[in-house]
Design a protein around this motif. Sequence first.
Motif, PDB file in Angstrom:
ATOM      1  N   ASP A  10      -6.548  -3.541   0.140  1.00  0.00           N
ATOM      2  CA  ASP A  10      -7.179  -2.435  -0.580  1.00  0.00           C
ATOM      3  C   ASP A  10      -6.048  -1.717  -1.323  1.00  0.00           C
ATOM      4  OD1 ASP A  10      -7.688   0.495  -0.872  1.00  0.00           O
ATOM      5  OD2 ASP A  10      -9.649  -0.034  -0.051  1.00  0.00           O
ATOM      6  N   ASP A  11      -6.067  -1.765  -2.648  1.00  0.00           N
ATOM      7  CA  ASP A  11      -4.970  -1.202  -3.453  1.00  0.00           C
ATOM      8  C   ASP A  11      -4.721   0.269  -3.156  1.00  0.00           C
ATOM      9  OD1 ASP A  11      -4.519  -3.642  -4.710  1.00  0.00           O
ATOM     10  OD2 ASP A  11      -5.742  -3.133  -6.456  1.00  0.00           O
ATOM     11  N   LEU A  12      -5.774   1.057  -2.973  1.00  0.00           N
ATOM     12  CA  LEU A  12      -5.603   2.483  -2.701  1.00  0.00           C
ATOM     13  C   LEU A  12      -4.969   2.699  -1.325  1.00  0.00           C
ATOM     14  CD1 LEU A  12      -5.921   5.454  -3.374  1.00  0.00           C
ATOM     15  CD2 LEU A  12      -8.292   5.313  -2.566  1.00  0.00           C
ATOM     16  N   ALA A  13      -5.451   1.990  -0.321  1.00  0.00           N
ATOM     17  CA  ALA A  13      -4.906   2.166   1.032  1.00  0.00           C
ATOM     18  C   ALA A  13      -3.439   1.763   1.102  1.00  0.00           C
ATOM     19  CB  ALA A  13      -5.720   1.354   2.037  1.00  0.00           C
ATOM     20  N   SER A  15      -1.289   1.587  -1.442  1.00  0.00           N
ATOM     21  CA  SER A  15      -0.523   2.533  -2.260  1.00  0.00           C
ATOM     22  C   SER A  15      -0.297   3.844  -1.521  1.00  0.00           C
ATOM     23  CB  SER A  15      -1.239   2.794  -3.584  1.00  0.00           C
ATOM     24  OG  SER A  15      -1.291   1.621  -4.379  1.00  0.00           O
ATOM     25  N   ALA A  16      -1.316   4.311  -0.794  1.00  0.00           N
ATOM     26  CA  ALA A  16      -1.178   5.551  -0.019  1.00  0.00           C
ATOM     27  C   ALA A  16      -0.164   5.372   1.112  1.00  0.00           C
ATOM     28  CB  ALA A  16      -2.533   5.983   0.534  1.00  0.00           C
ATOM     29  N   LEU A  17      -0.210   4.231   1.793  1.00  0.00           N
ATOM     30  CA  LEU A  17       0.773   3.956   2.844  1.00  0.00           C
ATOM     31  C   LEU A  17       2.179   3.927   2.252  1.00  0.00           C
ATOM     32  CD1 LEU A  17       1.806   3.077   5.631  1.00  0.00           C
ATOM     33  CD2 LEU A  17       1.242   0.716   4.962  1.00  0.00           C
ATOM     34  N   HIS A  18       2.343   3.247   1.148  1.00  0.00           N
ATOM     35  CA  HIS A  18       3.647   3.140   0.488  1.00  0.00           C
ATOM     36  C   HIS A  18       4.174   4.529   0.119  1.00  0.00           C
ATOM     37  CE1 HIS A  18       6.627   1.698  -2.488  1.00  0.00           C
ATOM     38  NE2 HIS A  18       6.635   0.626  -1.729  1.00  0.00           N
ATOM     39  N   ALA A  19       3.319   5.363  -0.442  1.00  0.00           N
ATOM     40  CA  ALA A  19       3.725   6.722  -0.827  1.00  0.00           C
ATOM     41  C   ALA A  19       4.149   7.534   0.395  1.00  0.00           C
ATOM     42  CB  ALA A  19       2.594   7.424  -1.572  1.00  0.00           C
ATOM     43  N   ALA A  20       3.393   7.434   1.474  1.00  0.00           N
ATOM     44  CA  ALA A  20       3.727   8.183   2.689  1.00  0.00           C
ATOM     45  C   ALA A  20       5.032   7.680   3.308  1.00  0.00           C
ATOM     46  CB  ALA A  20       2.589   8.078   3.703  1.00  0.00           C
ATOM     47  N   ALA A  21       5.187   6.369   3.390  1.00  0.00           N
ATOM     48  CA  ALA A  21       6.365   5.785   4.034  1.00  0.00           C
ATOM     49  C   ALA A  21       7.645   6.055   3.251  1.00  0.00           C
ATOM     50  CB  ALA A  21       6.168   4.282   4.218  1.00  0.00           C
ATOM     51  N   PHE A  22       7.544   6.065   1.923  1.00  0.00           N
ATOM     52  CA  PHE A  22       8.727   6.254   1.088  1.00  0.00           C
ATOM     53  C   PHE A  22       8.809   7.652   0.484  1.00  0.00           C
ATOM     54  CE2 PHE A  22       8.129   1.647   1.224  1.00  0.00           C
ATOM     55  CZ  PHE A  22       9.385   1.266   1.636  1.00  0.00           C
ATOM     56  N   GLU A  23       7.958   8.555   1.005  1.00  0.00           N
ATOM     57  CA  GLU A  23       7.951   9.951   0.583  1.00  0.00           C
ATOM     58  C   GLU A  23       7.873  10.111  -0.932  1.00  0.00           C
ATOM     59  OE1 GLU A  23      11.440  11.568   2.467  1.00  0.00           O
ATOM     60  OE2 GLU A  23      10.496  11.527   4.437  1.00  0.00           O
ATOM     61  N   GLY A  24       6.926   9.387  -1.529  1.00  0.00           N
ATOM     62  CA  GLY A  24       6.742   9.440  -2.975  1.00  0.00           C
ATOM     63  C   GLY A  24       5.353   9.930  -3.332  1.00  0.00           C
ATOM     64  N   GLU A  25       5.129  10.005  -4.602  1.00  0.00           N
ATOM     65  CA  GLU A  25       3.809  10.385  -5.113  1.00  0.00           C
ATOM     66  C   GLU A  25       2.867   9.191  -5.030  1.00  0.00           C
ATOM     67  OE1 GLU A  25       2.889  13.466  -6.272  1.00  0.00           O
ATOM     68  OE2 GLU A  25       4.864  14.116  -5.583  1.00  0.00           O
ATOM     69  N   LEU A  26       1.588   9.464  -4.823  1.00  0.00           N
ATOM     70  CA  LEU A  26       0.594   8.392  -4.810  1.00  0.00           C
ATOM     71  C   LEU A  26       0.434   7.849  -6.226  1.00  0.00           C
ATOM     72  CD1 LEU A  26      -1.539   6.655  -3.463  1.00  0.00           C
ATOM     73  CD2 LEU A  26      -3.174   8.524  -3.816  1.00  0.00           C
ATOM     74  N   ASP A  27       0.713   6.580  -6.373  1.00  0.00           N
ATOM     75  CA  ASP A  27       0.571   5.868  -7.645  1.00  0.00           C
ATOM     76  C   ASP A  27      -0.104   4.545  -7.303  1.00  0.00           C
ATOM     77  OD1 ASP A  27       0.801   4.897 -10.235  1.00  0.00           O
ATOM     78  OD2 ASP A  27       2.919   4.368 -10.028  1.00  0.00           O
ATOM     79  N   GLN A  29      -1.226   1.052  -7.229  1.00  0.00           N
ATOM     80  CA  GLN A  29      -0.697  -0.171  -7.814  1.00  0.00           C
ATOM     81  C   GLN A  29      -1.657  -1.332  -7.570  1.00  0.00           C
ATOM     82  OE1 GLN A  29       2.397  -0.548  -9.529  1.00  0.00           O
ATOM     83  NE2 GLN A  29       2.124   1.676  -9.531  1.00  0.00           N
ATOM     84  N   PRO A  30      -1.590  -2.375  -8.404  1.00  0.00           N
ATOM     85  CA  PRO A  30      -2.457  -3.543  -8.209  1.00  0.00           C
ATOM     86  C   PRO A  30      -1.886  -4.489  -7.144  1.00  0.00           C
ATOM     87  CG  PRO A  30      -1.125  -3.853 -10.171  1.00  0.00           C
ATOM     88  CD  PRO A  30      -0.813  -2.468  -9.644  1.00  0.00           C
ATOM     89  N   TRP A  31      -1.792  -3.989  -5.904  1.00  0.00           N
ATOM     90  CA  TRP A  31      -1.179  -4.756  -4.825  1.00  0.00           C
ATOM     91  C   TRP A  31      -1.862  -6.096  -4.594  1.00  0.00           C
ATOM     92  CZ3 TRP A  31       3.383  -3.820  -2.682  1.00  0.00           C
ATOM     93  CH2 TRP A  31       3.913  -2.523  -2.739  1.00  0.00           C
ATOM     94  N   ALA A  32      -3.175  -6.113  -4.503  1.00  0.00           N
ATOM     95  CA  ALA A  32      -3.896  -7.347  -4.182  1.00  0.00           C
ATOM     96  C   ALA A  32      -3.567  -8.444  -5.180  1.00  0.00           C
ATOM     97  CB  ALA A  32      -5.394  -7.090  -4.133  1.00  0.00           C
ATOM     98  N   GLU A  33      -3.626  -8.118  -6.439  1.00  0.00           N
ATOM     99  CA  GLU A  33      -3.326  -9.098  -7.500  1.00  0.00           C
ATOM    100  C   GLU A  33      -1.875  -9.554  -7.422  1.00  0.00           C
ATOM    101  OE1 GLU A  33      -2.723  -8.998 -12.316  1.00  0.00           O
ATOM    102  OE2 GLU A  33      -4.291  -7.735 -11.454  1.00  0.00           O
ATOM    103  N   ARG A  34      -0.974  -8.617  -7.253  1.00  0.00           N
ATOM    104  CA  ARG A  34       0.460  -8.915  -7.191  1.00  0.00           C
ATOM    105  C   ARG A  34       0.782  -9.827  -5.998  1.00  0.00           C
ATOM    106  NH1 ARG A  34       3.620  -3.614  -6.927  1.00  0.00           N
ATOM    107  NH2 ARG A  34       2.665  -3.377  -8.955  1.00  0.00           N
TER     108      ARG A  34
END
Length: 130
Positions: A10-13, A15-27, A29-34
């Motif tokens: 799930d791209d949103l889920a 991306s949200a995990l990535h933002a939380a783990a790396f202390e960044g803004e929620l952006d 990304q097309p994770w599934a496709e990538r």
Amino acid sequence: MRYVVRFAVDDLALSALHAAAFEGELDVQPWAERLERWALTWVGAFSNDQLVGFVQVCWDGGAHAFVLDTAVHPDHGRRGIGKQLVVTAAEEARRAGCEWLHVDFEPHLTAFYLDACGFRPTDAGLLKLR
């Protein structure tokens, strides 16, 4: 904790995990496709069906694989989740026939990758492209 290889992303889920783990803004990304296009495998850690950890492995199609994006939600840190993600990813790369698993990391992650996950230090180089 449940660890799932090549889970439906799930791209949103993620991306949200990535933002939380790396202390960044929620952006988002097309994770599934990538991942489908470029990754050898990926592993998710799920607590009560919520994605709380992630790692991906890319490869050269032969002997070399590369750990990328190891992330654990801060609320679930220091419980061995990251280590189990990397161990599971390494097993998957081994099953695919890879001989080497590479990882680059920042100095504050040395104990995690070298001590906890069993990587050994090597000389490497990095070229910033943009």
